[in-house]
Design a protein around this motif. Structure first.
Motif, PDB file in Angstrom:
ATOM      1  N   THR A  49      -0.989   8.393   1.440  1.00 47.44           N
ATOM      2  CA  THR A  49      -2.090   8.777   1.310  1.00 47.44           C
ATOM      3  C   THR A  49      -3.076   7.414   1.458  1.00 47.44           C
ATOM      4  OG1 THR A  49      -2.514   8.193  -1.038  1.00 47.44           O
ATOM      5  CG2 THR A  49      -1.881  10.330  -0.787  1.00 47.44           C
ATOM      6  N   LYS A  50      -4.172   7.661   1.772  1.00 43.41           N
ATOM      7  CA  LYS A  50      -5.197   6.532   1.803  1.00 43.41           C
ATOM      8  C   LYS A  50      -5.370   5.663   0.763  1.00 43.41           C
ATOM      9  CE  LYS A  50      -8.132   8.297   5.817  1.00 43.41           C
ATOM     10  NZ  LYS A  50      -7.957   7.261   6.719  1.00 43.41           N
ATOM     11  N   GLU A  51      -5.280   4.314   0.979  1.00 40.79           N
ATOM     12  CA  GLU A  51      -5.268   3.369  -0.116  1.00 40.79           C
ATOM     13  C   GLU A  51      -6.765   3.334  -0.774  1.00 40.79           C
ATOM     14  OE1 GLU A  51      -5.438   0.592   3.337  1.00 40.79           O
ATOM     15  OE2 GLU A  51      -4.734   2.458   2.688  1.00 40.79           O
ATOM     16  N   PRO A  52      -7.259   3.332  -1.732  1.00 39.32           N
ATOM     17  CA  PRO A  52      -8.464   3.125  -2.420  1.00 39.32           C
ATOM     18  C   PRO A  52      -9.160   1.738  -1.987  1.00 39.32           C
ATOM     19  CG  PRO A  52      -7.256   3.047  -4.269  1.00 39.32           C
ATOM     20  CD  PRO A  52      -6.319   3.369  -3.212  1.00 39.32           C
ATOM     21  N   VAL A  53     -10.288   1.772  -1.690  1.00 46.31           N
ATOM     22  CA  VAL A  53     -11.194   0.721  -1.744  1.00 46.31           C
ATOM     23  C   VAL A  53     -11.966   0.287  -3.033  1.00 46.31           C
ATOM     24  CG1 VAL A  53     -13.126  -0.244  -0.487  1.00 46.31           C
ATOM     25  CG2 VAL A  53     -11.640   1.118   0.952  1.00 46.31           C
ATOM     26  N   VAL A  79     -13.227   1.945   6.909  1.00 45.74           N
ATOM     27  CA  VAL A  79     -12.391   2.343   5.613  1.00 45.74           C
ATOM     28  C   VAL A  79     -13.517   3.609   4.939  1.00 45.74           C
ATOM     29  CG1 VAL A  79     -11.085   0.535   5.235  1.00 45.74           C
ATOM     30  CG2 VAL A  79     -13.386   0.620   4.500  1.00 45.74           C
ATOM     31  N   CYS A 106      -4.665  -2.044  -2.954  1.00 47.33           N
ATOM     32  CA  CYS A 106      -5.700  -1.496  -2.495  1.00 47.33           C
ATOM     33  C   CYS A 106      -6.685  -2.466  -1.599  1.00 47.33           C
ATOM     34  CB  CYS A 106      -6.842  -1.381  -3.898  1.00 47.33           C
ATOM     35  SG  CYS A 106      -6.145  -0.121  -5.270  1.00 47.33           S
ATOM     36  N   MET A 125      -7.695   8.767  -8.671  1.00 54.97           N
ATOM     37  CA  MET A 125      -6.767   9.232  -7.385  1.00 54.97           C
ATOM     38  C   MET A 125      -6.359  10.317  -7.541  1.00 54.97           C
ATOM     39  SD  MET A 125      -7.376   6.868  -4.856  1.00 54.97           S
ATOM     40  CE  MET A 125      -5.938   7.061  -3.861  1.00 54.97           C
ATOM     41  N   ASN A 142     -13.556   6.586   5.062  1.00 56.41           N
ATOM     42  CA  ASN A 142     -12.924   7.826   4.931  1.00 56.41           C
ATOM     43  C   ASN A 142     -11.909   7.451   3.656  1.00 56.41           C
ATOM     44  OD1 ASN A 142     -14.148   9.529   6.708  1.00 56.41           O
ATOM     45  ND2 ASN A 142     -12.774   8.735   8.461  1.00 56.41           N
ATOM     46  N   SER A 143     -11.842   6.205   3.105  1.00 53.18           N
ATOM     47  CA  SER A 143     -11.057   6.024   1.975  1.00 53.18           C
ATOM     48  C   SER A 143     -11.559   6.382   0.744  1.00 53.18           C
ATOM     49  CB  SER A 143     -10.555   4.709   2.112  1.00 53.18           C
ATOM     50  OG  SER A 143      -9.738   4.270   3.208  1.00 53.18           O
ATOM     51  N   TRP A 156       0.769   4.117  -2.929  1.00 51.75           N
ATOM     52  CA  TRP A 156       0.047   5.338  -2.685  1.00 51.75           C
ATOM     53  C   TRP A 156       0.770   6.291  -1.512  1.00 51.75           C
ATOM     54  CZ3 TRP A 156      -3.250   5.034  -6.154  1.00 51.75           C
ATOM     55  CH2 TRP A 156      -3.726   3.797  -6.744  1.00 51.75           C
ATOM     56  N   SER A 187       0.636  -1.268  -0.095  1.00 54.88           N
ATOM     57  CA  SER A 187       0.079   0.023   0.085  1.00 54.88           C
ATOM     58  C   SER A 187       0.953   1.102  -0.090  1.00 54.88           C
ATOM     59  CB  SER A 187      -0.965   0.054   1.043  1.00 54.88           C
ATOM     60  OG  SER A 187      -1.689   1.249   1.165  1.00 54.88           O
TER      61      SER A 187
END
Length: 286
Positions: free
Chosen positions: A25-29, A94, A55, A269, A96-97, A22, A18
């Motif tokens: 930064t927050k990894e995407p879901v 998650v 992810c 992203m 906030n991702s 990334w 991750s």
């Protein structure tokens, strides 16, 4: 809790992968919505496209009865399923991702339709930041022959010929009456997925992957849909694989398919880094 009520799979990446992709930064879901009759072992091959990029992935396929029966009769069973899927984000903290969808065929798009409606209308999900959606082999509209082909493939070879014939005949009559002949009237009670999303499309970017060789979903349906939502200001792109069968683009062109999905996610992203873009994607349609 939502995870006690529906059968799904969630995969978290290791921290090193991750971080490599990334960088803090927050990894995407990525939420993958399978086609009707999809086995999880098949859907997991698609989720690996994103797991290898660091992810979080959530895989879910709606039961056959909800796709072929409930929706055909206008019973919105998938609406409650959509609610449970979105609640999973809060269960695993998650929410906030950045969130991306990967949707397959009409079976996945029917469920996606209700997710979109919840994101537009439910205050509980107003803080979610959706950055984009990949749509594979969908959506299609009013194609009884294609629906019969999909159901035939889903039933498989083990079912008896007599039962197969009866089920296909009943399904064909029901779909033709409710979704073709009577649809000018029934649409005021229950719009199909195609019309519902086209009339109120979500604001986030979409990438439609399809093929002229698809014998289940007409390529023209997808092309008309793409043009319609473009005219409403939605950022949309599409790619025609030309020869691959229904939901067979990844199988026929694995490297090209993987690259296109990853490039789309990376672009989404990058675009979502700006505060204005995040706000725009979070705002519900009027």
């Amino acid at each position: 809790m939502a995870d006690e009520e529906i059968d799904y799979n969630i995969v978290f990446p290791d921290a090193a992968t991750s971080e490599r992709h990334w960088q803090g930064t927050k990894e995407p879901v990525v939420i993958l919505l399978g086609w009707a009759g999809c086995k999880d072992k098949h859907l997991s091959k698609y989720s690996s496209i994103y797991n290898e990029q660091g992810c979080v992935t959530i895989r879910y396929t709606a039961p056959l009865k909800t796709v072929f029966i409930s929706e055909s009769f206008g019973y919105k069973e998938l609406s409650s399923t959509a609610l449970k899927l979105l609640e999973i984000l809060f269960d695993y903290e998650v929410e906030n991702s950045p969130i991306c969808f990967h949707v397959f065929s009409n079976g996945g798009f029917m469920l996606y339709r209700y997710i979109v409606e919840l994101l537009h209308s439910d205050e509980q999900f107003s803080s979610l930041c959706v950055i984009g959606a990949v749509v594979d082999s969908a959506p299609g509209s009013g194609n009884v022959r294609g629906a019969l082909r999909a159901l035939t493939a889903t039933l498989g070879p083990k079912i008896s010929p007599v039962l197969r014939y009866v089920l296909l005949a009943l399904f064909a009559v029901t779909v033709f009456l409710l979704r073709v002949v009577l649809y000018p009237i029934t649409k005021y009670i229950h719009k199909n997925h195609y019309d519902a999303v086209q009339e109120k499309p979500p604001a986030w970017p979409h990438f439609y992957l399809y093929s002229r060789g698809d014998q289940v979903i007409r390529h023209r349906d997808i092309e008309l849909f793409v043009e319609a939502v473009k005219q409403k200001g939605v950022p949309v792109d599409s790619f025609d694989f030309v020869s691959s069968p229904h939901v067979g683009h990844f199988r026929e062109f694995p490297e090209q398919y993987t690259l296109k999905c990853r490039e789309f996610l990376a672009t989404c992203m990058k675009d979502s880094d700006g505060t204005d873009m995040k706000k725009r994607h979070r705002v519900r349609n009027p």
